[in-house]
Design a protein around this motif. Structure first.
Motif, PDB file in Angstrom:
ATOM      1  N   UNK A   1       0.685  -0.904   0.248  1.00 42.10           N
ATOM      2  CA  UNK A   1       0.165  -0.382   0.142  1.00 42.10           C
ATOM      3  C   UNK A   1       1.200   1.470  -0.109  1.00 42.10           C
ATOM      4  N   UNK A   2       0.389   2.259  -0.855  1.00 41.65           N
ATOM      5  CA  UNK A   2       1.028   3.871  -0.214  1.00 41.65           C
ATOM      6  C   UNK A   2       0.988   4.011   0.526  1.00 41.65           C
ATOM      7  N   UNK A   3       2.658   4.919   1.019  1.00 39.69           N
ATOM      8  CA  UNK A   3       2.946   5.487   2.198  1.00 39.69           C
ATOM      9  C   UNK A   3       3.208   6.557   2.337  1.00 39.69           C
ATOM     10  N   UNK A   4       3.318   7.925   3.522  1.00 36.41           N
ATOM     11  CA  UNK A   4       4.083   8.875   3.105  1.00 36.41           C
ATOM     12  C   UNK A   4       5.705   8.778   2.637  1.00 36.41           C
ATOM     13  N   UNK A   5       5.971   8.791   2.569  1.00 34.13           N
ATOM     14  CA  UNK A   5       8.074   8.953   1.745  1.00 34.13           C
ATOM     15  C   UNK A   5       8.237   7.481   1.368  1.00 34.13           C
ATOM     16  N   UNK A   6       7.280   6.766   1.236  1.00 36.65           N
ATOM     17  CA  UNK A   6       7.176   5.513  -0.726  1.00 36.65           C
ATOM     18  C   UNK A   6       6.869   5.149  -1.283  1.00 36.65           C
ATOM     19  N   UNK A   7       6.798   4.656  -1.960  1.00 39.45           N
ATOM     20  CA  UNK A   7       5.945   4.678  -2.930  1.00 39.45           C
ATOM     21  C   UNK A   7       5.079   3.709  -2.730  1.00 39.45           C
ATOM     22  N   UNK A   8       5.540   2.690  -2.558  1.00 40.29           N
ATOM     23  CA  UNK A   8       4.735   1.701  -1.994  1.00 40.29           C
ATOM     24  C   UNK A   8       5.520   0.410  -0.613  1.00 40.29           C
TER      25      UNK A   8
ATOM     26  N   UNK B   1      -6.000   2.793   2.665  1.00 36.04           N
ATOM     27  CA  UNK B   1      -5.077   2.958   1.588  1.00 36.04           C
ATOM     28  C   UNK B   1      -5.640   2.517  -0.114  1.00 36.04           C
ATOM     29  N   UNK B   2      -4.865   2.613  -0.563  1.00 31.84           N
ATOM     30  CA  UNK B   2      -5.379   1.397  -2.099  1.00 31.84           C
ATOM     31  C   UNK B   2      -4.438   0.361  -1.927  1.00 31.84           C
ATOM     32  N   UNK B   3      -4.354  -1.093  -1.788  1.00 30.22           N
ATOM     33  CA  UNK B   3      -4.062  -1.837  -1.461  1.00 30.22           C
ATOM     34  C   UNK B   3      -3.580  -2.976  -2.828  1.00 30.22           C
ATOM     35  N   UNK B   4      -2.566  -3.177  -3.088  1.00 33.34           N
ATOM     36  CA  UNK B   4      -2.168  -3.641  -4.422  1.00 33.34           C
ATOM     37  C   UNK B   4      -1.533  -5.159  -4.232  1.00 33.34           C
ATOM     38  N   UNK B   5      -1.945  -6.077  -5.300  1.00 34.71           N
ATOM     39  CA  UNK B   5      -1.048  -7.109  -5.168  1.00 34.71           C
ATOM     40  C   UNK B   5       0.101  -7.455  -5.904  1.00 34.71           C
ATOM     41  N   UNK B   6       1.289  -8.442  -6.061  1.00 38.55           N
ATOM     42  CA  UNK B   6       1.828  -8.520  -7.005  1.00 38.55           C
ATOM     43  C   UNK B   6       3.131  -9.531  -6.372  1.00 38.55           C
ATOM     44  N   UNK B   7       3.046  -9.940  -7.527  1.00 40.22           N
ATOM     45  CA  UNK B   7       3.985 -10.756  -7.753  1.00 40.22           C
ATOM     46  C   UNK B   7       5.802 -10.855  -7.652  1.00 40.22           C
ATOM     47  N   UNK B   8       6.381 -11.788  -7.279  1.00 40.03           N
ATOM     48  CA  UNK B   8       8.152 -11.584  -7.193  1.00 40.03           C
ATOM     49  C   UNK B   8       8.626 -13.327  -6.843  1.00 40.03           C
TER      50      UNK B   8
END
Length: 122
Positions: free
Chosen positions: A38-45, A92-99
């Motif tokens: 999720x986005x946070x102040x000072x961080x992209x995600x 926040x907007x919550x994003x899922x991602x693959x690694x």
């Protein structure tokens, strides 16, 4: 190429619960780590949680530990984020991602969904 579609976001009162889902397609789902950010102040995600390919290992940010649970169903190509005891600061907007790595670093996640909005009212 991997396609990810999140769902399950919404508006909830503080102390309430939501379950986010992320459906994946385009690659063997069971071969990679899934994460939520999720986005946070000072961080992209900001890292929220991750689960390894088998579901046998999970990793949580300190801010959500004990309140959120990540799980996956490889037969359904879906990862979940159960969010309990929600707080206004979880909004926040919550994003899922693959690694390919069991990681808490956004830079190591190659594919991302479009996000789902979670709003927690006080």
């Amino acid at each position: 190429q991997v396609q990810l579609v999140e769902s399950g976001g919404g508006l909830v009162q503080a102390g309430g619960s939501l379950r986010l889902s992320c459906a994946a397609s385009g690659r063997t789902f069971s071969s990679y780590t899934m994460g939520w950010f999720r986005p946070a102040p000072g961080k992209e995600r900001e890292f929220v949680a991750a689960i390894n390919w088998s579901g046998g290992a999970a990793w949580y940010a300190d801010s959500v530990k004990g309140r959120f649970t990540i799980s996956r169903d490889n037969a359904k190509n879906t990862v979940y984020l159960q969010m309990n005891s929600l707080k206004p600061e979880d909004t926040a907007v919550y994003y899922c991602a693959v690694s390919d790595y069991f990681s808490n670093r956004a830079a190591q996640y190659a594919y991302w969904g479009q996000g789902t909005q979670v709003t927690v009212s006080s």
